[in-house]
Design a protein around this motif. Structure first.
Motif, short mmCIF file in Angstrom:
data_model
loop_
_atom_site.label_atom_id
_atom_site.label_comp_id
_atom_site.label_asym_id
_atom_site.label_seq_id
_atom_site.Cartn_x
_atom_site.Cartn_y
_atom_site.Cartn_z
N MET A 30 105.21 100.20 38.48
CA MET A 30 103.94 100.92 38.32
C MET A 30 103.13 100.98 39.62
N ALA A 31 102.95 99.85 40.28
CA ALA A 31 102.10 99.84 41.47
C ALA A 31 102.68 100.71 42.57
N VAL A 32 103.97 100.59 42.84
CA VAL A 32 104.57 101.37 43.92
C VAL A 32 104.62 102.84 43.55
N SER A 33 104.81 103.16 42.28
CA SER A 33 104.80 104.57 41.85
C SER A 33 103.41 105.17 42.03
N HIS A 34 102.38 104.40 41.69
CA HIS A 34 101.01 104.85 41.90
C HIS A 34 100.76 105.07 43.39
N HIS A 35 101.32 104.20 44.22
CA HIS A 35 101.13 104.30 45.67
C HIS A 35 101.78 105.56 46.23
N VAL A 36 103.04 105.82 45.87
CA VAL A 36 103.75 106.98 46.45
C VAL A 36 103.37 108.28 45.76
N ALA A 37 102.70 108.22 44.61
CA ALA A 37 102.30 109.45 43.92
C ALA A 37 101.25 110.22 44.70
N LYS A 38 100.47 109.51 45.50
CA LYS A 38 99.45 110.16 46.33
C LYS A 38 98.52 111.05 45.49
N GLY A 39 98.14 110.53 44.33
CA GLY A 39 97.20 111.25 43.47
C GLY A 39 97.84 112.06 42.37
N ALA A 40 99.16 112.26 42.40
CA ALA A 40 99.85 112.97 41.32
C ALA A 40 99.86 112.09 40.07
N PRO A 41 99.97 112.68 38.88
CA PRO A 41 100.02 111.86 37.67
C PRO A 41 101.27 110.98 37.63
N VAL A 42 101.11 109.80 37.03
CA VAL A 42 102.22 108.87 36.89
C VAL A 42 102.44 108.59 35.41
N LEU A 43 103.67 108.75 34.98
CA LEU A 43 104.08 108.43 33.62
C LEU A 43 104.82 107.10 33.66
N ALA A 44 104.37 106.14 32.85
CA ALA A 44 105.01 104.82 32.82
C ALA A 44 105.93 104.72 31.61
N ASP A 45 107.22 104.55 31.86
CA ASP A 45 108.14 104.20 30.79
C ASP A 45 108.30 102.68 30.87
N MET A 46 107.62 101.98 29.99
CA MET A 46 107.59 100.52 30.05
C MET A 46 108.88 99.88 29.56
N HIS A 47 109.73 100.67 28.89
CA HIS A 47 110.94 100.14 28.27
C HIS A 47 110.55 99.08 27.23
N GLU A 48 110.38 97.83 27.65
CA GLU A 48 110.12 96.75 26.71
C GLU A 48 108.79 96.06 27.06
N TRP A 49 108.60 94.86 26.52
CA TRP A 49 107.35 94.11 26.71
C TRP A 49 107.40 93.38 28.04
N ALA A 50 106.68 93.89 29.03
CA ALA A 50 106.80 93.42 30.40
C ALA A 50 106.32 91.99 30.64
N PRO A 51 105.18 91.56 30.08
CA PRO A 51 104.67 90.23 30.46
C PRO A 51 105.61 89.08 30.17
#
Length: 385
Positions: A110-131
């Motif tokens: 998520m963080a790196v996708s937000h970084h390289v998106a440069k303001g474009a929308p980001v869709l998160a496919d979390m797959h499973e329970w991350a924590p």
């Protein structure tokens, strides 16, 4: 938009070996309908990608460097969120490219996708329970769980949309982080196949998946050793990122058992055809984490498309499917005895009945509905619905 085609440019980020990740491969199929897909992941260019940015597979996707571990221990999560070697490499290979949509597969992306998106929308496919992905491992529980929890709290509200593997895990995200994620199961495409004949005096068991410690493969082996001669077990296992060490232990454990055969892994697009030769797909997973407790793995859908009966250890999501479609049996526990006793209760005639019911279920337990969800969500984000 892509200058060459006039289609939206979509970046798909995944820190898996992308050609062995069936969920991401199915995701790419739908994304490619709606735009030109660039993948950024470990491994070679996958089918459906217009371009591929290969991340060095030797680099970990978590901050496992001495400095990274120190920052995790100090709870300096904002300082460490882009410090993992694989994330730094992804930023390098993406460079100054821009996209109309970025898809982040799993929380670590998520963080790196937000970084390289440069303001474009980001869709998160979390797959499973991350924590609590590996909360049964002490180091993960102490260092990574708080980091993943922070990442979810920080970035999920920033995502333009979100997906998750089933309703039970979606409920966890809603209760903990206040976000509503759309469910996209790990279903495969519908396959026009027939159940193979069950031979009298023989029941052919099969298991496919990753050769990963904690997947309880030893339990399946122990159960089959205690079953009558008519039962055989074939294993199709994908080596883990441990240079095949765990797979070697599995291989060594069955050298004296002629009824158990270990095969090389097969490609995701060949798996259903391979499984179709068997009778019963089996799986057992102790509920060590919420992901284990609420499992709905792609293998149950692979088994259904292969027209197999199924025997799984108990879990709310898989229990519901097995009962609803009457396509198998549920082991009440997670040890070898529970699996052995459940399998021992199978007769050839009962397996034939279960396989026929799986044949009927295959018409609804496929990716048509789930792909439609991805298509709808991505279409809305791109404004192309």
């Amino acid at each position: 938009m892509s200058e060459g085609t006039g289609r939206p440019r979509i970046l798909c980020v995944s820190f898996s070996d992308i050609n062995r990740d069936a969920r991401v491969l199915r995701q790419i199929e739908v994304l490619a309908e709606l735009g030109d897909v660039t993948t950024a992941a470990y491994g070679a260019k996958p089918p459906g990608a217009a371009d591929h940015l290969e991340v060095d597979e030797r680099l970990p996707s978590l901050p496992q460097t001495p400095a990274g571990v120190a920052l995790l221990a100090l709870r300096r999560f904002d300082d460490v969120e882009l410090a993992a070697p694989a994330l730094r490499d992804l930023i390098r290979v993406v460079g100054d490219r821009t996209f109309d949509l970025v898809v982040a597969n799993e929380a670590r992306a998520m963080a790196v996708s937000h970084h390289v998106a440069k303001g474009a929308p980001v869709l998160a496919d979390m797959h499973e329970w991350a924590p609590e992905e590996r909360a049964h491992v002490r180091v993960w529980r102490l260092l990574v769980k708080p980091f993943m929890t922070h990442q979810c709290a920080k970035y999920l509200p920033k995502m333009a949309g979100g997906l998750v593997v089933n309703d039970s895990i979606g409920k966890l995200y809603r209760e903990r982080f206040g976000v509503d994620l759309r469910t996209v199961r790990n279903t495969g495409a519908y396959r026009d196949k027939q159940p193979t004949e069950v031979l009298d005096g023989r029941i052919r068991l099969v298991h496919s998946g990753g050769a990963v410690p904690g997947r309880n493969i030893e339990t399946l082996i122990e159960a089959v050793r205690a079953l009558p001669e008519k039962f055989t077990l074939d294993l199709y296992l994908v080596p883990a990122r441990d240079d095949g060490k765990y797979l070697d232990t599995i291989r060594a454990s069955i050298v004296d058992e002629p009824r158990i055969t270990l095969h090389p892994p097969v490609r995701p697009d060949e798996l259903v055809d391979t499984l179709n030769a068997y009778d019963v797909g089996i799986f057992s997973l102790p509920p060590l984490t919420p992901n284990h407790r609420f499992m709905l793995p792609n293998k149950i859908f692979d088994f259904v498309q292969a027209r197999l009966a199924v025997v799984f250890s108990t879990s709310p999501e898989t229990d519901r499917l097995i009962d609803e479609h009457e396509m198998g049996a549920i082991a009440p526990g997670f040890d070898a005895a529970a699996m052995r006793d459940t399998l021992a209760g199978l007769t050839e005639e009962k397996v034939r009945e279960y396989k026929q019911n799986a044949h009927t279920a295959a018409k609804v337990l496929n990716s048509a509905e789930d792909s439609a969800v991805v298509r709808e969500v991505v279409g809305e984000l791109l404004g192309t619905r």
